[in-house]
Scaffold this motif. Structure first.
Motif, PDB file in Angstrom:
ATOM      1  N   SER A  48       0.858  -1.177   0.000  1.00 50.28           N
ATOM      2  CA  SER A  48       0.000   0.000   0.000  1.00 50.28           C
ATOM      3  C   SER A  48       0.900   1.235   0.000  1.00 50.28           C
ATOM      4  O   SER A  48       2.079   1.148  -0.345  1.00 50.28           O
ATOM      5  N   SER A  49       0.380   2.368   0.403  1.00 50.19           N
ATOM      6  CA  SER A  49       1.150   3.600   0.251  1.00 50.19           C
ATOM      7  C   SER A  49       0.634   4.691   1.182  1.00 50.19           C
ATOM      8  O   SER A  49      -0.548   4.724   1.544  1.00 50.19           O
TER       9      SER A  49
ATOM     10  N   CYS B  62      -6.564   2.891  -1.236  1.00 43.15           N
ATOM     11  CA  CYS B  62      -7.696   2.823  -0.299  1.00 43.15           C
ATOM     12  C   CYS B  62      -8.595   1.641  -0.645  1.00 43.15           C
ATOM     13  O   CYS B  62      -9.032   0.893   0.244  1.00 43.15           O
ATOM     14  N   PHE B  63      -8.887   1.486  -1.934  1.00 40.12           N
ATOM     15  CA  PHE B  63      -9.727   0.374  -2.374  1.00 40.12           C
ATOM     16  C   PHE B  63      -9.119  -0.963  -1.956  1.00 40.12           C
ATOM     17  O   PHE B  63      -9.807  -1.834  -1.407  1.00 40.12           O
ATOM     18  N   ALA B  64      -7.827  -1.125  -2.207  1.00 40.03           N
ATOM     19  CA  ALA B  64      -7.180  -2.401  -1.902  1.00 40.03           C
ATOM     20  C   ALA B  64      -7.142  -2.656  -0.399  1.00 40.03           C
ATOM     21  O   ALA B  64      -7.314  -3.795   0.051  1.00 40.03           O
TER      22      ALA B  64
ATOM     23  N   ALA C 213      -5.507   6.158  11.000  1.00 40.10           N
ATOM     24  CA  ALA C 213      -5.914   7.402  10.353  1.00 40.10           C
ATOM     25  C   ALA C 213      -6.904   7.097   9.234  1.00 40.10           C
ATOM     26  O   ALA C 213      -6.695   6.163   8.457  1.00 40.10           O
ATOM     27  N   PRO C 214      -7.999   7.840   9.129  1.00 40.66           N
ATOM     28  CA  PRO C 214      -8.976   7.562   8.069  1.00 40.66           C
ATOM     29  C   PRO C 214      -8.396   7.817   6.688  1.00 40.66           C
ATOM     30  O   PRO C 214      -7.506   8.655   6.509  1.00 40.66           O
ATOM     31  N   HIS C 215      -8.878   7.090   5.728  1.00 38.09           N
ATOM     32  CA  HIS C 215      -8.443   7.289   4.349  1.00 38.09           C
ATOM     33  C   HIS C 215      -8.661   8.736   3.922  1.00 38.09           C
ATOM     34  O   HIS C 215      -9.702   9.337   4.194  1.00 38.09           O
TER      35      HIS C 215
END
Length: 278
Positions: A109-110, A140-142, A127-129
């Motif tokens: 991810s990143s 975010c999807f992944a 932390a929220p996306h």
């Protein structure tokens, strides 16, 4: 383990992971879109496969214990370009893993999944996306896909929110650097930890100025050793005063936070291509 599958094996980060992964399994299957990746290690095979094609991914994961999923477009691009490899490709990896009984996916991810958070906020793994680009949106999807497949189908996942795994060539990297040695250590911990469920951990070295908090992922035993402070004096001496009105300086995503959607964020980062050759 008997078999690990590495996607994105032709990439710069993938090149540093191939040999360490072989030490953790009897067999490594490396995959990417290029025709070949050069000389293979003993007990490594290479299979060319398109992440966006489930029929090509399903047999690739047969008999695998774990997947280290680093394959994707590694920069911001128009949504239509990101969609295939980064979004559909992520679904194909998780669906193929489920169908083949793969225990865990270690996912690259990143920070760009949370890249619009202000850098002055010391954010944790909860932390929220807040994506900064279509590229970040795909991360975010992944991550949400990984959470769903754990909750509903029992496929474990460790999502590595990598900050900047490259040579330190800019002021942002003094805080965000992940050395290759620490990357390897992080992936090894994500694989060897007995139980992970769905987990998120930041991929960052032991930098004095690291802007993120891994306290809630401490159970993984990831203890980075390298510190970008060794580069700080030289980098800051060469860097003009930063514009505080530029989101690229003020947000965790760096230049990805300031580019127009669909435009490259990597172009401003001076990434040195020091891919490992065996």
């Amino acid at each position: 383990m008997k078999k690990i599958v590495l996607t994105g094996a032709a990439g710069r980060l993938g090149s540093y992971l191939r040999e360490p992964l072989l030490k953790m399994a009897d067999e490594l299957v490396s995959t990417d879109l290029v025709d070949d990746i050069g000389t293979l290690y003993e007990d490594e095979t290479y299979v060319r496969a398109d992440l966006a094609n489930l029929d090509e991914i399903l047999p690739l994961l047969e008999g695998a214990d774990m997947v280290v999923h680093f394959g994707a477009i590694g920069d911001e691009s128009p949504f239509e370009v990101i969609l295939g490899p980064n979004i559909i490709g992520a679904y194909n990896i998780w669906e193929a893993a489920f169908r083949n009984g793969v225990r865990r996916i270690v996912y690259a991810s990143s920070i760009h999944a949370v890249g619009m958070h202000p850098k002055t906020e010391f954010i944790g793994t909860d932390a929220p996306h807040r994506p900064d680009t279509f590229y970040g949106l795909a991360k975010c999807f992944a991550e949400d896909l990984a959470s769903l497949y754990w909750d509903k189908r029992g496929v474990e996942a460790v999502c590595l929110r990598i900050l900047s795994c490259a040579q330190v060539t800019n002021a942002r990297a003094v805080g965000s650097w992940l050395s290759y040695d620490d990357l390897i250590h992080l992936v090894e911990r994500a694989i060897s930890t007995p139980v992970t469920g769905f987990s998120v951990v930041y991929g960052v070295s032991n930098n004095d100025r690291a802007p993120v908090d891994n306290a809630k992922a401490s159970f993984l035993g990831y203890r980075p050793k390298d510190n970008a402070e060794q580069f700080a004096a030289k980098i800051f001496a060469e860097t003009p005063p930063l514009d505080i009105h530029d989101a690229g300086n003020m947000c965790h995503g760096g230049p990805f936070a300031s580019v127009e959607l669909g435009n490259s964020g990597m172009a401003a980062l001076n990434i040195v291509d020091d891919k490992k050759t065996n």
